[in-house]
Write an enzyme that holds these catalytic residues in place. Structure first.
Site, short mmCIF file in Angstrom:
data_model
loop_
_atom_site.label_atom_id
_atom_site.label_comp_id
_atom_site.label_asym_id
_atom_site.label_seq_id
_atom_site.Cartn_x
_atom_site.Cartn_y
_atom_site.Cartn_z
N TYR A 125 0.85 -1.19 0.00
CA TYR A 125 0.00 0.00 0.00
C TYR A 125 0.89 1.24 0.00
CZ TYR A 125 -3.72 -3.22 1.55
OH TYR A 125 -4.62 -4.24 1.65
N CYS A 144 -2.19 -21.02 9.62
CA CYS A 144 -1.41 -19.80 9.38
C CYS A 144 -1.15 -19.52 7.90
CB CYS A 144 -0.08 -19.89 10.10
SG CYS A 144 0.94 -18.42 9.87
N ARG A 146 1.26 -17.78 6.83
CA ARG A 146 2.72 -17.83 6.60
C ARG A 146 3.28 -19.19 7.00
NH1 ARG A 146 2.81 -12.16 8.88
NH2 ARG A 146 1.92 -11.02 7.13
N LYS A 349 -6.37 -6.12 0.74
CA LYS A 349 -7.61 -6.54 1.38
C LYS A 349 -8.81 -5.89 0.70
CE LYS A 349 -5.19 -6.90 5.76
NZ LYS A 349 -3.89 -6.36 5.29
C1 LIG Z 1 -2.90 -6.02 6.02
C2 LIG Z 1 -1.75 -5.37 5.48
C3 LIG Z 1 -1.49 -4.03 5.78
C4 LIG Z 1 -2.35 -3.20 6.69
O1 LIG Z 1 -3.62 -3.01 6.16
P1 LIG Z 1 -4.67 -2.06 6.92
O2 LIG Z 1 -5.91 -2.24 6.15
O3 LIG Z 1 -4.11 -0.69 6.92
O4 LIG Z 1 -4.77 -2.60 8.33
C5 LIG Z 1 -0.37 -3.44 5.21
N1 LIG Z 1 0.43 -4.13 4.38
C6 LIG Z 1 0.19 -5.41 4.05
C7 LIG Z 1 1.10 -6.09 3.10
C8 LIG Z 1 -0.90 -6.07 4.59
O5 LIG Z 1 -1.13 -7.35 4.27
S1 SF4 Z 2 1.98 -15.82 12.43
FE1 SF4 Z 2 2.20 -17.20 14.19
S2 SF4 Z 2 0.63 -16.53 15.65
FE2 SF4 Z 2 0.11 -15.64 13.63
S3 SF4 Z 2 -1.31 -17.11 12.73
FE3 SF4 Z 2 0.78 -17.65 12.03
S4 SF4 Z 2 1.48 -19.19 13.48
FE4 SF4 Z 2 -0.27 -18.16 14.43
#
Ligand SMILES: *Cc1c(COP(=O)(O)O)cnc(C)c1O
Ligand code: SF4
Length: 381
Positions: A125, A144, A146, A349
């Site tokens: 962003y 998760c 990630r 988002k």
């Molecule tokens: C979610 C996210 C944000 C923050 O988004 P907001 O709508 O401002 O909370 C910023 N950068 C990345 C890459 C994201 O995934």
């Molecule tokens: S980053 Fe860590 S705490 Fe967050 S959802 Fe993934 S495993 Fe859970």
């Protein structure tokens, strides 16, 4: 001490780069009591199998691909096999049988691969960045986003990477909002976390610093008076935490959130919509109402990302719309988060709303209220 290799803050004792790297990997010598809980958490397939009477071989296979870590506190919240808490922390075979989805559906690594941003920065962003400062968590949530990298010892952060991230933020004046994330930034001991926050706060174009952490939910003991006192020196600090089930709101997690709020930190909550965890109006409404009671503001409900190994959690998008429709108007507006899909491919988002507009033209709008009754509003020039 090798002075060439030391990193000095204004009034901090110098630490060598080696020390800093060691601090990034949890050090057991630290005085902070919560570290003991991390070290005592359940991590091996043998322990999980024994504790819950599960198939050890199967668990070994899953954990080889996706690590497990469950704090004893969080494990104690399981009331029965397969409940909302259980599903979030206990590995299941579906994770490695999954054929659908991507390792990195949000293309968080894209900028890194293009050589445009340092490792750990996602600059999607215009005015804010995601800055990953740890790849460890108190618990490895089975859903998760990630999953591809959390808990992987080969992807452990190095201090030099964090420095590069800070440097990037310093060099990009358009950034006014830094979101520390991970893994979990609160896996860093206070001293190291403070070094990072202090450096970011010194950058004149940064307005706010946000911390994304699941600790208030998974290891509430991490929220200590010392942590709160440290954070409040660097206001405006915001925390976004992560609760998915009303069963996670306990006296311990409530206290953790209230301590943060008492330190002047607005606390929000991001929730992931998941099958068998919170996929009903009733459960979500209860969760949101409980959050408000502990002064945590529901911020987002996420449709599950298309992450390989998490498809058993995926609901239809309609479920999320039904939940928003079932909450909005029926309870306090404060309880209503934004329902979003983080667009696959890195589009960011996107908010989704149930249909309230029936018709709109230059003379009037015809709308539906929360009870599905029709109302008209006249427009003039
Ligand atoms: C979610 C996210 C944000 C923050 O988004 P907001 O709508 O401002 O909370 C910023 N950068 C990345 C890459 C994201 O995934
Ligand atoms: S980053 Fe860590 S705490 Fe967050 S959802 Fe993934 S495993 Fe859970």
């Amino acid at each position: 001490m090798d002075s060439q290799n030391s990193v000095e803050g204004d009034d901090e004792p110098p630490l060598t780069k080696k020390d800093l790297n060691q601090h990034l990997i949890l050090v057991s010598e630290t005085k902070e009591a919560w570290v003991e809980d991390i070290l005592n958490s359940i991590t091996t397939p043998e322990e999980i199998a024994k504790t819950l009477n599960l198939n050890e071989l199967e668990l070994k296979e899953i954990c080889r691909r996706y690590p497990a870590r469950i704090p004893k506190y969080y494990l104690s919240l399981i009331k029965e096999k397969g409940d909302a808490v259980y599903k979030q922390c206990i590995p299941v075979i579906e994770e490695i049988k999954d054929k659908c989805g991507f390792e990195d559906p949000l293309k968080e690594e894209e900028g890194v691969l293009n050589g445009k941003v340092p490792i750990g920065i996602t600059h999607r962003y215009p005015d804010r960045v995601l800055f990953l400062v740890s790849n460890q968590c108190a618990m490895y949530c089975r859903f998760c986003t990630r999953k591809r990298k959390v808990g992987d010892p080969l992807k452990q952060k190095k201090w030099s990477e964090i420095e590069e991230g800070i440097e990037y933020i310093k060099n990009h004046k358009e950034i006014r909002d830094v979101i520390l994330s991970g893994g979990d930034p609160l896996m860093l001991v206070d001293e190291i976390l403070e070094r990072i926050i202090k450096r970011i706060r010194e950058i004149p174009h940064i307005d706010i610093i946000r911390i994304g952490t699941r600790m208030p939910c998974t290891l509430p003991k991490r929220i200590t008076p010392e942590l709160c006192n440290m954070l409040k020196k660097y206001h405006p600090i915001y925390v976004n935490t992560h609760f998915n089930s009303p069963d996670e709101i306990t006296p311990e997690s409530s206290k953790a959130c209230e301590m943060l709020v008492d330190a002047g930190i607005p606390v929000g909550c991001q929730t992931v919509l998941m099958k068998g965890v919170n996929d009903s109006v009733e459960v979500m409404k209860k969760l949101m109402q409980k959050l408000i009671k502990i002064r945590v503001k529901p911020y987002y409900i996420y449709q599950t990302d298309l992450v390989l190994g998490t498809n058993h959690f995926r609901t239809k998008v309609e479920k999320g719309l039904e939940i928003i429709k079932g909450i909005r108007g029926h309870t306090s507006g404060l309880c209503v988060p934004h329902f979003v899909i983080d667009a696959p491919g890195g589009g960011g988002k996107i908010p989704l709303l149930p249909e309230y507009i029936k018709e709109i033209n230059k003379n009037k709008i015809i709308m539906k209220n929360y009870k599905d009754e029709k109302y008209e509003y006249i427009q003039t020039d």
